[in-house]
Design a protein around this motif. Structure first.
Motif, PDB file in Angstrom:
ATOM      1  N   MET A 308      -9.112 -11.380  45.971  1.00 27.90           N
ATOM      2  CA  MET A 308     -10.007 -10.517  44.687  1.00 27.90           C
ATOM      3  C   MET A 308     -10.303 -12.146  43.744  1.00 27.90           C
ATOM      4  SD  MET A 308     -10.552  -7.448  44.578  1.00 27.90           S
ATOM      5  CE  MET A 308     -10.328  -6.616  43.369  1.00 27.90           C
ATOM      6  N   MET A 309      -8.854 -12.894  43.684  1.00 33.94           N
ATOM      7  CA  MET A 309      -9.081 -14.132  43.357  1.00 33.94           C
ATOM      8  C   MET A 309     -10.317 -14.978  43.182  1.00 33.94           C
ATOM      9  SD  MET A 309      -6.388 -14.314  41.281  1.00 33.94           S
ATOM     10  CE  MET A 309      -5.850 -15.617  40.706  1.00 33.94           C
ATOM     11  N   LEU A 310     -10.222 -15.203  44.234  1.00 32.71           N
ATOM     12  CA  LEU A 310     -11.331 -16.190  44.859  1.00 32.71           C
ATOM     13  C   LEU A 310     -12.964 -15.699  43.736  1.00 32.71           C
ATOM     14  CD1 LEU A 310     -10.514 -17.095  48.475  1.00 32.71           C
ATOM     15  CD2 LEU A 310     -10.349 -18.842  46.571  1.00 32.71           C
ATOM     16  N   GLN A 311     -12.484 -14.867  43.613  1.00 32.04           N
ATOM     17  CA  GLN A 311     -13.878 -13.535  43.737  1.00 32.04           C
ATOM     18  C   GLN A 311     -14.058 -13.940  41.941  1.00 32.04           C
ATOM     19  OE1 GLN A 311     -14.874 -10.338  45.495  1.00 32.04           O
ATOM     20  NE2 GLN A 311     -15.019 -10.826  47.846  1.00 32.04           N
ATOM     21  N   GLY A 312     -13.012 -14.441  41.451  1.00 32.06           N
ATOM     22  CA  GLY A 312     -13.101 -14.237  40.620  1.00 32.06           C
ATOM     23  C   GLY A 312     -13.167 -13.095  39.775  1.00 32.06           C
ATOM     24  N   VAL A 313     -12.404 -12.216  40.325  1.00 35.61           N
ATOM     25  CA  VAL A 313     -11.736 -10.565  39.518  1.00 35.61           C
ATOM     26  C   VAL A 313     -10.181 -10.887  39.283  1.00 35.61           C
ATOM     27  CG1 VAL A 313     -12.122  -8.352  39.415  1.00 35.61           C
ATOM     28  CG2 VAL A 313     -13.303  -9.674  40.877  1.00 35.61           C
ATOM     29  N   LYS A 314      -9.926 -10.276  38.107  1.00 35.71           N
ATOM     30  CA  LYS A 314      -8.375 -10.501  37.580  1.00 35.71           C
ATOM     31  C   LYS A 314      -7.836  -9.877  36.886  1.00 35.71           C
ATOM     32  CE  LYS A 314      -8.631 -16.056  37.701  1.00 35.71           C
ATOM     33  NZ  LYS A 314      -8.947 -17.092  36.502  1.00 35.71           N
ATOM     34  N   GLY A 315      -8.188  -9.084  37.258  1.00 37.28           N
ATOM     35  CA  GLY A 315      -8.005  -7.981  35.094  1.00 37.28           C
ATOM     36  C   GLY A 315      -7.283  -8.113  34.466  1.00 37.28           C
ATOM     37  N   GLY A 316      -6.150  -7.732  33.569  1.00 34.81           N
ATOM     38  CA  GLY A 316      -5.263  -8.193  32.843  1.00 34.81           C
ATOM     39  C   GLY A 316      -5.477  -7.695  31.440  1.00 34.81           C
ATOM     40  N   GLN A 317      -5.519  -8.222  30.414  1.00 31.73           N
ATOM     41  CA  GLN A 317      -5.745  -7.608  29.321  1.00 31.73           C
ATOM     42  C   GLN A 317      -6.117  -8.419  27.704  1.00 31.73           C
ATOM     43  OE1 GLN A 317      -1.882  -4.752  27.548  1.00 31.73           O
ATOM     44  NE2 GLN A 317      -1.346  -5.885  29.741  1.00 31.73           N
ATOM     45  N   MET A 318      -7.086  -8.041  27.850  1.00 34.73           N
ATOM     46  CA  MET A 318      -7.705  -8.648  26.274  1.00 34.73           C
ATOM     47  C   MET A 318      -6.697  -9.272  25.285  1.00 34.73           C
ATOM     48  SD  MET A 318     -11.399  -6.901  25.544  1.00 34.73           S
ATOM     49  CE  MET A 318     -12.329  -6.460  27.569  1.00 34.73           C
ATOM     50  N   SER A 319      -6.822  -9.553  24.372  1.00 34.43           N
ATOM     51  CA  SER A 319      -5.669 -10.391  23.037  1.00 34.43           C
ATOM     52  C   SER A 319      -5.679  -8.572  22.155  1.00 34.43           C
ATOM     53  CB  SER A 319      -6.323 -11.042  22.531  1.00 34.43           C
ATOM     54  OG  SER A 319      -8.291 -10.696  22.012  1.00 34.43           O
ATOM     55  N   SER A 320      -7.214  -7.686  22.401  1.00 37.13           N
ATOM     56  CA  SER A 320      -6.837  -6.569  21.384  1.00 37.13           C
ATOM     57  C   SER A 320      -6.171  -5.572  22.303  1.00 37.13           C
ATOM     58  CB  SER A 320      -8.216  -6.137  21.603  1.00 37.13           C
ATOM     59  OG  SER A 320      -8.744  -5.800  22.748  1.00 37.13           O
ATOM     60  N   GLY A 321      -5.573  -5.716  23.144  1.00 39.33           N
ATOM     61  CA  GLY A 321      -5.185  -5.035  24.115  1.00 39.33           C
ATOM     62  C   GLY A 321      -5.721  -4.161  25.197  1.00 39.33           C
ATOM     63  N   ALA A 322      -7.509  -4.420  25.024  1.00 37.64           N
ATOM     64  CA  ALA A 322      -8.306  -3.376  25.879  1.00 37.64           C
ATOM     65  C   ALA A 322      -7.806  -4.032  27.347  1.00 37.64           C
ATOM     66  CB  ALA A 322      -9.497  -3.965  25.345  1.00 37.64           C
ATOM     67  N   GLN A 323      -8.114  -3.008  28.906  1.00 33.02           N
ATOM     68  CA  GLN A 323      -8.412  -3.322  29.567  1.00 33.02           C
ATOM     69  C   GLN A 323      -9.790  -4.238  30.537  1.00 33.02           C
ATOM     70  OE1 GLN A 323      -5.451  -3.207  31.963  1.00 33.02           O
ATOM     71  NE2 GLN A 323      -7.610  -4.079  32.973  1.00 33.02           N
ATOM     72  N   LYS A 324      -9.034  -5.483  30.848  1.00 36.04           N
ATOM     73  CA  LYS A 324     -10.026  -6.116  31.434  1.00 36.04           C
ATOM     74  C   LYS A 324     -10.287  -5.336  33.149  1.00 36.04           C
ATOM     75  CE  LYS A 324      -9.031 -10.497  29.853  1.00 36.04           C
ATOM     76  NZ  LYS A 324      -8.234 -12.026  30.623  1.00 36.04           N
ATOM     77  N   ASP A 325     -11.923  -5.719  33.386  1.00 39.66           N
ATOM     78  CA  ASP A 325     -12.185  -5.490  34.764  1.00 39.66           C
ATOM     79  C   ASP A 325     -10.972  -6.124  35.879  1.00 39.66           C
ATOM     80  OD1 ASP A 325     -13.937  -3.403  33.561  1.00 39.66           O
ATOM     81  OD2 ASP A 325     -15.090  -4.380  33.611  1.00 39.66           O
ATOM     82  N   GLY A 326     -10.511  -4.703  36.663  1.00 39.68           N
ATOM     83  CA  GLY A 326     -10.283  -5.124  37.953  1.00 39.68           C
ATOM     84  C   GLY A 326     -10.724  -5.179  38.784  1.00 39.68           C
ATOM     85  N   PHE A 327      -9.720  -4.446  40.201  1.00 40.31           N
ATOM     86  CA  PHE A 327     -10.037  -3.821  41.031  1.00 40.31           C
ATOM     87  C   PHE A 327     -10.966  -2.796  40.506  1.00 40.31           C
ATOM     88  CE2 PHE A 327      -6.058  -4.826  43.086  1.00 40.31           C
ATOM     89  CZ  PHE A 327      -7.099  -5.570  44.901  1.00 40.31           C
ATOM     90  N   MET A 328     -10.822  -1.941  39.916  1.00 43.72           N
ATOM     91  CA  MET A 328     -11.604  -0.767  39.030  1.00 43.72           C
ATOM     92  C   MET A 328     -12.238  -1.386  37.878  1.00 43.72           C
ATOM     93  SD  MET A 328      -9.324   1.149  40.453  1.00 43.72           S
ATOM     94  CE  MET A 328      -8.180   1.767  39.563  1.00 43.72           C
ATOM     95  N   LYS A 329     -13.536  -1.695  37.084  1.00 47.73           N
ATOM     96  CA  LYS A 329     -14.086  -1.103  36.141  1.00 47.73           C
ATOM     97  C   LYS A 329     -13.929   0.051  34.819  1.00 47.73           C
ATOM     98  CE  LYS A 329     -19.251  -2.408  33.885  1.00 47.73           C
ATOM     99  NZ  LYS A 329     -18.332  -3.556  33.919  1.00 47.73           N
ATOM    100  N   TYR A 330     -13.540  -0.383  33.538  1.00 43.73           N
ATOM    101  CA  TYR A 330     -13.291   0.258  32.714  1.00 43.73           C
ATOM    102  C   TYR A 330     -14.526   0.385  31.856  1.00 43.73           C
ATOM    103  CZ  TYR A 330      -8.683  -0.712  35.118  1.00 43.73           C
ATOM    104  OH  TYR A 330      -8.139  -0.654  36.588  1.00 43.73           O
ATOM    105  N   LYS A 331     -14.528   1.683  30.946  1.00 39.91           N
ATOM    106  CA  LYS A 331     -15.442   1.806  30.096  1.00 39.91           C
ATOM    107  C   LYS A 331     -14.290   2.982  28.774  1.00 39.91           C
ATOM    108  CE  LYS A 331     -20.022   3.287  28.527  1.00 39.91           C
ATOM    109  NZ  LYS A 331     -21.029   3.709  29.252  1.00 39.91           N
ATOM    110  N   SER A 332     -14.291   2.660  28.003  1.00 38.04           N
ATOM    111  CA  SER A 332     -13.535   3.283  27.672  1.00 38.04           C
ATOM    112  C   SER A 332     -12.276   4.170  27.853  1.00 38.04           C
ATOM    113  CB  SER A 332     -14.235   4.158  26.427  1.00 38.04           C
ATOM    114  OG  SER A 332     -15.591   3.636  25.513  1.00 38.04           O
ATOM    115  N   GLY A 333     -11.574   2.982  28.593  1.00 34.86           N
ATOM    116  CA  GLY A 333     -10.461   4.107  29.030  1.00 34.86           C
ATOM    117  C   GLY A 333     -10.675   4.356  30.020  1.00 34.86           C
ATOM    118  N   ARG A 334     -11.905   4.670  30.414  1.00 28.12           N
ATOM    119  CA  ARG A 334     -11.740   5.270  31.766  1.00 28.12           C
ATOM    120  C   ARG A 334     -12.026   4.693  32.710  1.00 28.12           C
ATOM    121  NH1 ARG A 334     -16.051   8.418  32.617  1.00 28.12           N
ATOM    122  NH2 ARG A 334     -17.540   7.168  30.997  1.00 28.12           N
ATOM    123  N   ILE A 335     -11.909   5.004  34.428  1.00 28.04           N
ATOM    124  CA  ILE A 335     -12.529   3.789  35.356  1.00 28.04           C
ATOM    125  C   ILE A 335     -13.420   4.537  35.909  1.00 28.04           C
ATOM    126  CG2 ILE A 335     -12.020   3.632  37.917  1.00 28.04           C
ATOM    127  CD1 ILE A 335      -9.137   4.407  37.245  1.00 28.04           C
TER     128      ILE A 335
END
Length: 447
Positions: A308-335
């Motif tokens: 996942m790291m080699l593919q550049g998918v890291k997850g974590g949170q934005m400065s606003s607290g919103a979820q970054k995409d990782g194993f899952m992609k998120y839209k308005s807090g939903r997977i």
């Protein structure tokens, strides 16, 4: 030196970061409240917000202003008493504005580490990098003549190593806030054989004033929280790999299934892959790398995280607290989609959800949701009935959930037998309070 004296000049390293900003907020409010007491009139209170990013510090001050206002709105009765001698402060909004000014007036945003040379207390909230922590604290201590105490927010690096390598001689301890510090009530307190009693006593008083729950952890890499979470996460990843192989399905479908099981069947606030995304795939991998050299009977590593790291998918949170995409992609807090490591793209859940749900089987009618069970007075009975039904079921999801629950319990028990935690109650409290689980991992549900 009294409690108030120790808090007259404080520094927070990494103040503009996710953890540092919360620590700074809590400490600024505590210091301002002390400064407003009649017995402390005339004393100066200075809180150095130290960060390498000027832009981050600018955002920090905006964050502080907004958060302090919310805090002030909840304590107007106390503030009226504090400002009782101020004839110019009549309306609540005047009092709130004055309090916001007083709290922010304590804070000094700076990019120079030299600001910490005059401090008597230093909070360290930089990245989980042992060498960096040692260098920063060691450099400060060499230039500081105030017998400074150091509270590191590390969630994985043994405190005795920081202490010896930075030559801090009993004046450092682990004070691990949980994310976000301003909201989470849990603090893991980690001391060494050399930690001075007065440093520990101050830490406990500070935590009490912040209304935090302290759980002591012994000084082992990862401590209690990550000691359990990292192994729990590795189990989830390995379960997904095994499921994909046994059922001949793509790994992204197995990730969906294991995430759903760990949330709905184990009654948790998030599924395990969503939690990994929340923490950050990069952070989880880094902490595993920190912990792994200190264990001899297991391998704390995942090739899935590496890919996942080699593919550049890291997850974590934005400065606003919103979820970054990782194993899952998120839209308005939903997977809404799951990452396909083979094709390196997200696959919409709707394309495979029904197939996976059929494979899992039906939730028993006794099933309970995490949100509904938390404050239910019959929680233990309801959970016992649900998990009992899971153990009787032959469905795929039920079987995986029961084995997962047993593995979680084994991890908790091993933390005690390895002397990471002194007792099972400490493990359960960390998972209940720091991870918001509905029940502790060391229980009788999965016997």
């Amino acid at each position: 030196m009294t409690y108030e004296d120790r808090l007259q000049n404080v520094s927070v390293l990494g103040a503009a970061g996710k953890m540092g900003s919360g620590i700074l907020l809590l400490t600024a409010v505590e210091m301002a409240d002390l400064s407003l007491k009649p017995e402390n009139k005339g004393k100066s209170f200075v809180l150095n917000a130290i960060d390498v990013s000027p832009e981050g510090l600018a955002g920090l001050m905006k964050y502080l202003r907004n958060q302090v206002r919310k805090i002030a709105e909840k304590k107007t009765v106390w503030l009226r008493k504090i400002y009782a001698d101020r004839d110019d402060l009549i309306e609540n909004y005047d009092i709130i504005d004055e309090y916001v000014f007083d709290v922010l007036n304590v804070v000094r945003p700076v990019t120079s580490m030299a600001a910490a040379y005059q401090s008597t207390l230093v909070f360290e909230a930089v990245s989980e990098n042992r060498a960096l922590k040692v260098k920063l604290l060691g450099d400060i201590d060499k230039n500081n003549d105030n017998d400074a105490w150091y509270f590191t927010n590390t969630s994985s690096v043994p405190i005795n190593l920081i202490e010896s390598e930075a030559k801090l001689d009993g004046r450092v301890l682990g004070f691990h806030f949980y994310n976000p510090p301003a909201v989470q009530r849990l603090v893991e307190l980690i001391v060494t054989d050399k930690t001075k009693d007065e440093v520990q006593n101050f830490a406990k008083e500070y935590a009490k004033n912040l209304r935090k729950i302290i759980v002591p952890s012994n000084d082992f890499a990862g401590f209690i929280g990550n000691g359990h979470f990292m192994r729990d996460a590795l189990h989830g990843i390995n379960e997904a790999k095994t499921l994909a192989e046994e059922k001949n399905i793509p790994l992204y479908q197995a990730v969906y299934i294991i995430n759903k099981i760990t949330q709905d069947y184990l009654v948790r606030p998030m599924g395990i892959f969503q939690l990994i995304d929340y923490v950050g795939i990069d952070v989880v991998q880094f902490i595993l790398n920190v912990m792994n050299p200190f264990v001899t009977d297991e391998e704390l590593h995942s090739d899935v995280l590496d890919k996942m790291m080699l593919q550049g998918v890291k997850g974590g949170q934005m400065s606003s607290g919103a979820q970054k995409d990782g194993f899952m992609k998120y839209k308005s807090g939903r997977i809404v989609a799951i990452w396909d490591m083979h094709k390196q793209t997200y696959v919409d859940i709707e394309k495979f959800k029904d197939e996976c749900d059929d494979m899992m089987g039906e939730l028993p009618s006794s099933a309970v949701s995490w949100k509904s069970i938390l404050k239910n007075k019959k929680k233990e009975d309801l959970l016992s009935a649900f998990f009992s039904d899971l153990k009787k079921s032959n469905d795929l999801a039920a079987s995986i959930a029961v084995n997962y629950g047993r593995r979680s319990k084994t991890i908790g028990e091993k933390l005690v037998s390895d002397n990471v935690a002194s007792e099972t109650d400490h493990v359960n409290t960390v998972m209940l309070t720091g991870f918001f689980h509905a029940y502790g991992p060391v229980n009788n549900f999965f016997d």
